[in-house]
Structure formats: C-alpha cells, structure tokens
Design an enzyme around this catalytic site. Structure first.
Site, mmCIF file in Angstrom:
data_model
loop_
_atom_site.group_PDB
_atom_site.id
_atom_site.type_symbol
_atom_site.label_atom_id
_atom_site.label_comp_id
_atom_site.label_asym_id
_atom_site.label_seq_id
_atom_site.Cartn_x
_atom_site.Cartn_y
_atom_site.Cartn_z
ATOM 1 N N VAL A 147 18.248 6.217 -4.635
ATOM 2 C CA VAL A 147 18.999 5.097 -5.231
ATOM 3 C C VAL A 147 18.396 5.653 -6.837
ATOM 4 C CG1 VAL A 147 18.548 2.626 -6.050
ATOM 5 C CG2 VAL A 147 18.582 3.332 -3.730
ATOM 6 N N HIS B 214 2.892 -2.389 40.381
ATOM 7 C CA HIS B 214 4.299 -2.209 40.321
ATOM 8 C C HIS B 214 4.858 -3.915 40.543
ATOM 9 C CE1 HIS B 214 8.526 -1.149 41.461
ATOM 10 N NE2 HIS B 214 8.533 -2.047 42.467
HETATM 11 P P1 NAI Z 1 6.714 4.493 4.640
HETATM 12 O O1 NAI Z 1 5.827 5.428 3.868
HETATM 13 O O2 NAI Z 1 6.502 3.825 6.243
HETATM 14 O O3 NAI Z 1 7.957 4.683 4.401
HETATM 15 C C1 NAI Z 1 8.851 5.041 3.159
HETATM 16 C C2 NAI Z 1 10.072 5.624 3.274
HETATM 17 O O4 NAI Z 1 10.803 5.622 1.938
HETATM 18 C C3 NAI Z 1 9.907 6.949 3.860
HETATM 19 O O5 NAI Z 1 11.061 7.046 4.880
HETATM 20 C C4 NAI Z 1 10.490 7.717 2.614
HETATM 21 O O6 NAI Z 1 11.008 9.018 3.111
HETATM 22 C C5 NAI Z 1 11.313 6.892 1.870
HETATM 23 N N1 NAI Z 1 11.670 7.085 0.559
HETATM 24 C C6 NAI Z 1 10.485 7.602 -0.292
HETATM 25 N N2 NAI Z 1 11.042 7.738 -1.717
HETATM 26 C C7 NAI Z 1 12.415 7.281 -1.497
HETATM 27 C C8 NAI Z 1 13.343 7.078 -2.339
HETATM 28 N N3 NAI Z 1 13.487 7.490 -3.640
HETATM 29 N N4 NAI Z 1 14.672 6.497 -2.016
HETATM 30 C C9 NAI Z 1 14.988 6.447 -0.772
HETATM 31 N N5 NAI Z 1 13.839 6.540 0.245
HETATM 32 C C10 NAI Z 1 12.715 6.785 -0.064
HETATM 33 O O7 NAI Z 1 6.258 3.189 3.594
HETATM 34 P P2 NAI Z 1 6.524 1.659 3.830
HETATM 35 O O8 NAI Z 1 7.691 1.471 4.895
HETATM 36 O O9 NAI Z 1 6.860 1.243 2.392
HETATM 37 O O10 NAI Z 1 5.352 1.148 4.452
HETATM 38 C C11 NAI Z 1 3.995 1.440 3.573
HETATM 39 C C12 NAI Z 1 2.804 1.286 4.606
HETATM 40 O O11 NAI Z 1 2.509 0.131 5.235
HETATM 41 C C13 NAI Z 1 3.084 2.448 5.482
HETATM 42 O O12 NAI Z 1 1.929 3.350 5.421
HETATM 43 C C14 NAI Z 1 2.719 1.610 6.990
HETATM 44 O O13 NAI Z 1 1.712 2.533 7.374
HETATM 45 C C15 NAI Z 1 2.114 0.225 6.362
HETATM 46 N N6 NAI Z 1 2.870 -0.587 7.188
HETATM 47 C C16 NAI Z 1 2.649 -0.721 8.716
HETATM 48 C C17 NAI Z 1 3.318 -1.375 9.756
HETATM 49 C C18 NAI Z 1 2.868 -1.185 10.864
HETATM 50 O O14 NAI Z 1 1.927 -0.649 11.317
HETATM 51 N N7 NAI Z 1 3.897 -1.782 12.000
HETATM 52 C C19 NAI Z 1 4.205 -2.337 9.279
HETATM 53 C C20 NAI Z 1 4.741 -2.124 7.784
HETATM 54 C C21 NAI Z 1 3.709 -1.344 6.833
#
Ligand code: NAI
Ligand code: FAD
Length: 463
Positions: free
Chosen positions: A234, A442
């Site tokens: 984007v 099971h």
């Molecule tokens: P993320 O690091 O998981 O994902 C970010 C995504 O954005 C990646 O796929 C990356 O390639 C993409 N990206 C980066 N720059 C971009 C661009 N300019 N245009 C399009 N895509 C781009 O980060 P997210 O989802 O924001 O989560 C942040 C943190 O919060 C994570 O480190 C996660 O560990 C934590 N979190 C954990 C959860 C869980 O354990 N279930 C749930 C939500 C968050």
C-alpha cells in the site's frame, strides 16, 4: 514531593511487568509497579490478547450458528447485536484487569498510577513524586507501527485498538499486513459480515512460519472468504467522509491500482515503546531496531536497570514477557533461571487455529540438520469428524539421528491447546517415539499429535 524506597520498581503493568512485580513480592522483595493506564494488565489485557480473544470467540459462535449448525440438524437464524457483543468484550476486559488489582493487593505490590521517568539509576519520578529502588525493571511494552505517510486516526484507518472497538460492521475492510493481527481481526470482521481484503508485502502470509502451514492457512482463509493480495504494498491511504482511498502497487514495483474501503486496519507489526522514560539522558544502549539492549540477566547497559517483554528482543508475546518477568524476579531475589527461546509456542486464534513451536522445516534445511517428518490430518481423526471440524494437520519434525523433537507445526481445531504437549516433550528433550508411546485418550484431538509422531517413523495406524 514524597520519596519512598523499594527493593524493586517495575515500570509497566502488562504481562511482563505485573507478573514480575507479583513474583518479586512473593519472594519477599518490597515491590512497586508504576502504570500510566487507568487499568492494569497492559496491552494484553486492555487492547490485545484478551479483547481480541473475546471477539474471536463470540464471532466464531455467530458464524457457527449462521453457517454450520444447519449441517448438524440445528435450525437457527442468528442476528448480530454488535453493541452487546462489544459490551461482553468490555466485561471480560474489566474482569481481567480488576483481577490484577486484586492480585497486587493480595501480594502487597504497591501500585503507583502515572507515567514513570527514570531520572537516575535507582530513582524513578512519577509526576511530582520521586521513588528509590535497588533495581528498576522496564516493562513498557510496544506500540503499533504505521506506514510512512499513512496516519492512523482510529476512525477509518485503525490500529488493532480501533479494530477492537468498531461500532458498526464495515461493508469493506482492507487489512494492511497478513500477520497475526491481520488474520485474527480480519477474521472477526469477516465473520460479522465485512468483505475483508488483506494486502501483504511478501509473496505469502505469515512470514517466519513453516512453509506448509503458510500455504495451507492461506488456502483455508481464502475459502472462508478473505481476499489476499500478496506481493503487494500500500503506497497511500487517504481517509475521507465516505471511506478510505488506497493505492496499491506490486511489491517489486509496477502498475498501481486503487481500492476503497470503509475501514483500513494497519497491521504491519509493532515497535518497542519507551517514550518518556528518559533513556537517552541515561545513555541506555539500544539495538538497531529500537529495542532496549539487555544481557542474559535482562540487565541493560546501566547497572541496576533491567528490561523485559516487548521492549527487548524476541517474539512479542504475552507468555514470553511473563516468563521473562518470573525469571528476572527470581534472579533479583538471588535465585537463577533461564528461558529456552526455542520453546516459546506461537498460536493464532482463528478457526482453524494455527500453532507452532521450535524449528520450521525451512530453518532445519538451512542449518543442514537431518530430520524426519511425520504428518497426520484431522480428517482421519474420529473426534474431529464427530465435531465436523476436519480441516488441517499436525506436523512433527524430529532429528534423523536422535529422534528428538525439533519442531511442531499445526493447523486445525484446538491446536492452540494441542501444541502444549509437544512443548512439554521438547522441554524434557523428548523424542517422537516418546509421544508415540504415550497413551492418548480416545476419541480426542490429541490422537492427531500421537499419529503425527507415529508418522515420523512411518507407522501411523489410522491412515
Ligand atoms: P506481524 O509481524 O505478525 O505481521 C505483520 C505483517 O505485515 C507481516 O506479514 C509483514 O510481512 C507485513 N507487512 C510489513 N510491511 C508491510 C507493508 N508495507 N505492506 C503490506 N504488508 C506489510 O505483526 P502484527 O500482525 O501487527 O502483530 C504484531 C505483534 O503482535 C506480533 O509480533 C505478534 O506476536 C503479536 N500478536 C500476537 C498474537 C497471538 O499470539 N495470537 C495476536 C496478535 C498480535
Ligand atoms: P505491555 O502489555 O504493552 O504493557 C506495557 C505497559 O507499560 C502498558 O500498560 C503501558 O501503559 C505501560 N507504560 C509504558 N510506558 C510507561 C511509563 N513510562 N510509565 C508507566 N507505565 C508505562 N500475545 C500473546 O501471547 N497472545 C495473544 O493472543 C496476543 N494477542 C494480541 C492481540 C493484539 C491486538 C495485540 C496488539 C497484541 C497481542 N499480543 C498477544 C501481544 C501481547 O499483547 C504483548 O506481547 C504483551 O502485552 C507484551 O507485554 P509487556 O508487558 O511487554 O507490555
């Protein structure tokens, strides 16, 4: 101007900070915890793990009732009451944050409200008050990242915080970033009726995860109705009265296209947060990525100042922050301990869930480690069939020489819980044979883990 002396002052009451404070107090250290939010629990309890899981759980039930009940002979016509769903989420958050207040009182942790600044080693200022401590623990967490030129207004262009509090279901939602937040919150709003498109910079979603899981999850989420634009970026997003106009380009460059959406969710990652702490003046060393640099004892470059959780290196996960909080507290009380960062599980709470621990196949190949793979599908498991939830598989990677489990990667029903068996086995340096020889009840979904372990040695029973 009051001045009170503590053994430990923890700054930030997220899962890193509040757990560290409670453990310090349990070990007899006089402990205070400073939090600038009105409520305790940090990102996780207020605007992260807990509210997102409340909405994931509620929206999952809504989708089940609307789309899956019929197949098992239950006729319903569910109607969404978003305000009530949000109120339930608020109640859940409230109960959890109040729970930490209770735990602070129970353990005699002094709660200090306000933003803390470290004015000198051993000295913390909160408003006009100054406090002293032998040790200071920074647990100030993280904040959302935006893209250059795109302003998060929390109305039309929202971060996860805004996406957890929308007052109506958008017709269209563009999620920037196909990571954990993008998939979890994209899923919530898709289930509630939005047309969701995910724009991901890389050529596949969920970077860092095992390749097969990345492929399978994209396939499943696509089938559920999420549209993916991978290898795309984007380049602008402008918010107007009617919605957001976006410009999207191929990641490698090329012809731009435009898109519009009622709501844009920015989910391209999070950055460490240490604003206002006074670290520059103190000369605390930072990493290139803006994290606070620490040694193996969580000590920063300044003696007596420690840091844990999202603000230092490692996965930004609540349980990682908690474990660091416990170990640091024990070290401050004169005990010892360590964390095996290879054994921190990751879970995505979509449906099916996604879970992992240890090394991916790609990492093992790159490191030149010889390994065996065992895979077993939920389709061949009696309980999964009885639940009508047969998508996904469990994959176990074991060392070809020693049979020690090196990693596990799962997509399927309840894998967020199933992964824990493998984490425990790995913690005790167990083998695939150990899992395969352990009796599993099971009919349970856990049998899929056992069969995957049997498959490592090419002897699964049910496939
Ligand atoms: P993320 O690091 O998981 O994902 C970010 C995504 O954005 C990646 O796929 C990356 O390639 C993409 N990206 C980066 N720059 C971009 C661009 N300019 N245009 C399009 N895509 C781009 O980060 P997210 O989802 O924001 O989560 C942040 C943190 O919060 C994570 O480190 C996660 O560990 C934590 N979190 C954990 C959860 C869980 O354990 N279930 C749930 C939500 C968050
Ligand atoms: P935080 O929880 O961010 O807490 C830091 C606290 O410090 C905050 O309350 C802040 O107000 C306070 N603070 C900052 N500066 C100061 C100051 N100067 N003085 C006083 N107080 C200060 N992780 C999981 O493991 N599972 C999940 O399911 C999950 N879901 C998530 C969903 C979303 C939408 C988001 C955004 C994150 C999610 N995470 C999840 C990540 C998880 O929330 C974080 O990894 C975790 O909260 C980090 O804990 P922490 O203690 O390091 O920091």
């Amino acid at each position: 101007m009051a001045s009170e002396k503590f053994d430990v002052i923890v700054i930030g009451a997220g899962p890193g900070g509040y757990v560290c404070a409670i453990r310090c107090a349990q070990l007899g250290l006089k402990t205070a915890c400073v939090e600038k939010r009105k409520t305790l629990g940090g990102t996780c309890l207020n605007v992260g793990c807990i509210p997102s899981k409340a909405l994931l759980s509620s929206s999952e039930k809504f989708e089940e009732a609307g789309h899956h009940f019929d197949a098992i002979g239950i006729e319903t016509n569910p109607k969404l009451n978003l305000a009530k769903m949000m109120a339930f989420k608020e109640d859940v958050v409230d109960a959890n944050t109040k729970g930490i207040e209770f735990l602070f009182k129970k353990n005699k942790v002094t709660r200090i409200e306000g933003a803390a600044e470290i004015v000198a080693p051993g000295k913390v200022k909160v408003g006009k008050d100054e406090y002293e401590a032998e040790s200071i623990v920074i647990a100030t967490g993280s904040d959302v990242i935006s893209l250059p030129g795109i302003e998060i207004d929390e109305k039309r262009i929202v971060s996860s915080t805004g996406a957890l509090a929308l007052t109506e279901v958008p017709k269209t939602m563009v999620v920037i970033g196909g990571g954990v937040i993008g998939l979890e919150l994209g899923t919530v709003w898709r289930r509630l009726g939005a047309q969701v498109s995910v724009v991901e910079f890389l050529d596949q979603i969920l970077p860092g995860m095992d390749g097969e899981i990345r492929k399978e999850s994209e396939k499943i989420f696509k089938k559920q109705g999420i549209d993916f634009k991978t290898a795309s970026k984007v380049t602008s997003a402008k918010s107007g009265a009617k919605g957001v106009e976006l410009t999207i380009e191929p990641a490698a460059g090329g012809k731009a296209e435009t898109m519009s959406a009622d709501i844009v969710l920015m989910a391209v990652g999070r950055k460490p947060y240490c604003q206002g702490l006074g670290l520059d003046k103190l000369g605390v060393e930072m990493t290139e990525r803006g994290q606070i640099k620490t040694d193996e004892f969580f000590e920063t470059s300044i003696e007596g100042i420690y840091a844990i959780g999202d603000v230092i290196t490692g996965p930004m996960l609540a349980h990682k922050a908690e474990d660091e909080g416990v170990i640091l507290a024990e070290m401050l009380a004169g005990q010892s301990g360590h964390i095996d960062y290879n054994l921190i599980p990751g879970v995505i709470y979509t449906w099916p869930e996604v879970a992992n621990v240890g090394k991916t196949e790609e990492q093992l190949k790159e490191a030149g480690v010889k390994y065996n793979v065992g895979k077993f599908p939920f389709m061949a498991n009696g309980r999964a069939r009885a639940m009508g939830m047969t998508e996904g598989f469990v994959k176990i990677l074991a060392c070809a020489e020693t049979d020690r489990v090196l990693g596990a990667h799962m997509i399927g029903p309840n894998v967020g819980d199933l992964i824990q068996e493998v984490v425990s086995v790995m913690e005790f340096q167990g083998t695939a044979e150990d899992i395969a020889r352990t009796c599993h009840a099971h009919p349970t979904l856990t049998e899929v883990v056992k069969e995957a372990a049997l498959a490592v040695h090419k002897r699964p029973i049910h496939i």
